[in-house]
Design a protein around this motif. Structure first.
Motif, PDB file in Angstrom:
ATOM      1  N   PHE A   1       0.842  -1.339   0.342  1.00  0.00           N
ATOM      2  CA  PHE A   1      -0.061   0.086  -0.190  1.00  0.00           C
ATOM      3  C   PHE A   1       0.784   1.219  -0.243  1.00  0.00           C
ATOM      4  N   PRO A   2       0.345   2.556  -1.203  1.00  0.00           N
ATOM      5  CA  PRO A   2       1.380   3.529  -0.977  1.00  0.00           C
ATOM      6  C   PRO A   2       1.288   3.885   0.814  1.00  0.00           C
ATOM      7  N   SER A   3       1.728   5.233   0.961  1.00  0.00           N
ATOM      8  CA  SER A   3       2.349   6.018   2.634  1.00  0.00           C
ATOM      9  C   SER A   3       0.162   6.198   2.890  1.00  0.00           C
ATOM     10  N   ASP A   4      -0.994   7.042   1.849  1.00  0.00           N
ATOM     11  CA  ASP A   4      -1.961   7.639   2.198  1.00  0.00           C
ATOM     12  C   ASP A   4      -2.806   6.806   2.679  1.00  0.00           C
TER      13      ASP A   4
ATOM     14  N   PRO B   1       2.104  -6.090  15.469  1.00  0.00           N
ATOM     15  CA  PRO B   1       3.336  -5.108  15.882  1.00  0.00           C
ATOM     16  C   PRO B   1       3.794  -4.352  14.464  1.00  0.00           C
ATOM     17  N   PRO B   2       3.891  -3.802  14.455  1.00  0.00           N
ATOM     18  CA  PRO B   2       4.497  -3.559  12.861  1.00  0.00           C
ATOM     19  C   PRO B   2       6.355  -3.922  12.679  1.00  0.00           C
ATOM     20  N   ARG B   3       6.588  -4.183  12.081  1.00  0.00           N
ATOM     21  CA  ARG B   3       8.552  -4.058  11.780  1.00  0.00           C
ATOM     22  C   ARG B   3       9.072  -3.569  10.679  1.00  0.00           C
ATOM     23  N   GLY B   4      10.868  -4.124  10.277  1.00  0.00           N
ATOM     24  CA  GLY B   4      11.109  -3.545   9.615  1.00  0.00           C
ATOM     25  C   GLY B   4      11.304  -2.202   9.955  1.00  0.00           C
ATOM     26  N   GLU B   5      12.950  -1.828   9.049  1.00  0.00           N
ATOM     27  CA  GLU B   5      13.884  -0.890   9.781  1.00  0.00           C
ATOM     28  C   GLU B   5      12.976   0.498  10.020  1.00  0.00           C
ATOM     29  N   HIS B   6      12.378   1.223   8.969  1.00  0.00           N
ATOM     30  CA  HIS B   6      11.024   2.170   8.548  1.00  0.00           C
ATOM     31  C   HIS B   6       9.163   1.398   9.810  1.00  0.00           C
ATOM     32  N   ARG B   7       9.740   0.081   9.900  1.00  0.00           N
ATOM     33  CA  ARG B   7       8.426   0.372  10.662  1.00  0.00           C
ATOM     34  C   ARG B   7       7.106  -0.147   9.110  1.00  0.00           C
ATOM     35  N   GLU B   8       7.067  -0.285   8.572  1.00  0.00           N
ATOM     36  CA  GLU B   8       6.532  -0.554   7.439  1.00  0.00           C
ATOM     37  C   GLU B   8       6.075  -2.251   7.060  1.00  0.00           C
ATOM     38  N   PHE B   9       6.314  -3.422   7.497  1.00  0.00           N
ATOM     39  CA  PHE B   9       5.913  -4.094   7.893  1.00  0.00           C
ATOM     40  C   PHE B   9       4.989  -4.903   9.049  1.00  0.00           C
TER      41      PHE B   9
ATOM     42  N   VAL C   1       0.873  -7.085   5.266  1.00  0.00           N
ATOM     43  CA  VAL C   1       1.191  -5.433   4.145  1.00  0.00           C
ATOM     44  C   VAL C   1       2.463  -5.336   4.439  1.00  0.00           C
ATOM     45  N   GLN C   2       2.232  -3.789   3.570  1.00  0.00           N
ATOM     46  CA  GLN C   2       3.974  -3.479   3.366  1.00  0.00           C
ATOM     47  C   GLN C   2       2.780  -2.187   3.119  1.00  0.00           C
TER      48      GLN C   2
ATOM     49  N   GLU D   1      -6.382   0.742   4.632  1.00  0.00           N
ATOM     50  CA  GLU D   1      -6.620  -0.329   3.616  1.00  0.00           C
ATOM     51  C   GLU D   1      -6.440  -1.924   4.617  1.00  0.00           C
ATOM     52  N   VAL D   2      -5.416  -1.035   5.854  1.00  0.00           N
ATOM     53  CA  VAL D   2      -4.850  -2.774   6.046  1.00  0.00           C
ATOM     54  C   VAL D   2      -6.547  -2.804   7.263  1.00  0.00           C
ATOM     55  N   THR D   3      -6.751  -2.039   7.745  1.00  0.00           N
ATOM     56  CA  THR D   3      -8.440  -1.258   7.958  1.00  0.00           C
ATOM     57  C   THR D   3      -9.397  -2.509   7.933  1.00  0.00           C
ATOM     58  N   PHE D   4      -9.243  -2.321   6.564  1.00  0.00           N
ATOM     59  CA  PHE D   4     -10.192  -3.048   5.209  1.00  0.00           C
ATOM     60  C   PHE D   4      -9.843  -4.785   5.279  1.00  0.00           C
ATOM     61  N   TRP D   5      -8.951  -4.508   4.895  1.00  0.00           N
ATOM     62  CA  TRP D   5      -8.641  -6.306   4.854  1.00  0.00           C
ATOM     63  C   TRP D   5      -8.151  -7.258   6.405  1.00  0.00           C
ATOM     64  N   ARG D   6      -7.795  -6.284   7.435  1.00  0.00           N
ATOM     65  CA  ARG D   6      -7.909  -7.552   8.697  1.00  0.00           C
ATOM     66  C   ARG D   6      -9.403  -7.869   9.268  1.00  0.00           C
ATOM     67  N   ALA D   7     -10.382  -6.839   8.329  1.00  0.00           N
ATOM     68  CA  ALA D   7     -11.514  -6.808   8.256  1.00  0.00           C
ATOM     69  C   ALA D   7     -11.998  -8.230   7.658  1.00  0.00           C
ATOM     70  N   ILE D   8     -11.938  -8.564   6.627  1.00  0.00           N
ATOM     71  CA  ILE D   8     -12.002  -8.772   5.456  1.00  0.00           C
ATOM     72  C   ILE D   8     -11.353 -10.109   5.933  1.00  0.00           C
TER      73      ILE D   8
END
Length: 250
Positions: free
Chosen positions: A12-15, A34-42, A56-57, A20-27
């Motif tokens: 997903f783009p940052s914006d 918890p987020p992980r990765g160098e930029h907490r992107e995963f 998700v990324q 989108e994570v909320t939608f797909w979590r519900a689906i």
């Protein structure tokens, strides 16, 4: 190479990331790790049972999409084999345990170190008794590249192909140990796409009931076919709800 686990990755783009994570979590009927990765992107969409097969990324460039992670014992040797089969490296992050590649038709996938994932999550029974699960990545392949792409994915996964009821669709035989299957779809000659992309498929016991649930979270129907319905999520990403057995994927 032995594929120990498959993960479907939503990029997903940052914006768009939070909504989108909320939608797909519900689906998916999941929680979010918890987020992980160098930029907490995963992050992982954590099922209520079994190991995660959806992640998700947050990305900083491009429109996003879907890619596959292939979990293997030795990513470096798997890269060599993938390249012999026709893949190309697009990012070497071997120090972090993964490599990003493209298939011959341009579909992005990653080879990652297996961390012991082995337990498939069970489908969810929703109110009204519909049972569903996100369980398949469909790779949409430009018309003239289709046969080569099918050959590549059959070779890299070690899975034979299975005929379907439609000539433009080829399924790889499901590995019962994995939570995610792979379907390949030949796009029409009038499709302007020059490289392969992907979308998610859900298996559901009652497609129309599942469609109604998704509409409640902001999705819209794009098209209806005999055995599946094409949907658009709240930001326009397409996916399909299909009439398949959620427990076997068939």
């Amino acid at each position: 190479m032995r594929i120990r686990w498959l993960t479907a990755f939503l990029d997903f783009p940052s914006d768009q990331f939070g909504a989108e994570v909320t939608f797909w979590r519900a689906i998916a009927g999941s929680t979010v790790s918890p987020p992980r990765g160098e930029h907490r992107e995963f992050a992982s969409l954590e099922p209520f049972n079994g190991d995660p097969h959806l992640r998700v990324q947050r990305i900083h460039e491009g429109p996003g999409g879907v890619h596959l992670d292939l979990h293997v014992d030795d990513p470096k040797s798997a890269v060599d084999e993938s390249m012999r089969l026709g893949a190309n490296i697009i990012r070497d992050n071997s120090t972090a345990g993964w490599m990003s590649l493209t298939s011959p038709a341009g579909f992005v996938f990653c080879l990652v170190a297996w961390q012991g994932e082995s337990e498939r999550s069970r489908p969810i029974r929703w109110p009204g008794d519909t049972i569903s699960i996100i369980d398949q990545v469909c790779i949409d392949v430009p018309h003239d590249a289709f046969d080569r792409e099918v050959e590549f994915w059959s070779a890299i996964t070690g899975r034979p192909t299975r005929p379907t009821s439609r000539p433009e669709l080829v399924q790889l035989s499901r590995d019962p140990a994995l939570a995610v299957g792979i379907l390949l779809q030949r796009t029409g000659r009038d499709d302007p796409s020059t490289s392969a992309s992907g979308h998610l498929d859900l298996a559901a016991t009652a497609v129309e009931d599942e469609v109604t649930r998704h509409e409640g979270w902001g999705a819209q129907v794009v098209d209806r076919f005999e055995r599946w319905t094409v949907m658009r999520d709240p930001v326009g990403r397409r996916y399909c709800i299909t009439s398949r057995n959620p427990r076997t994927g068939q």
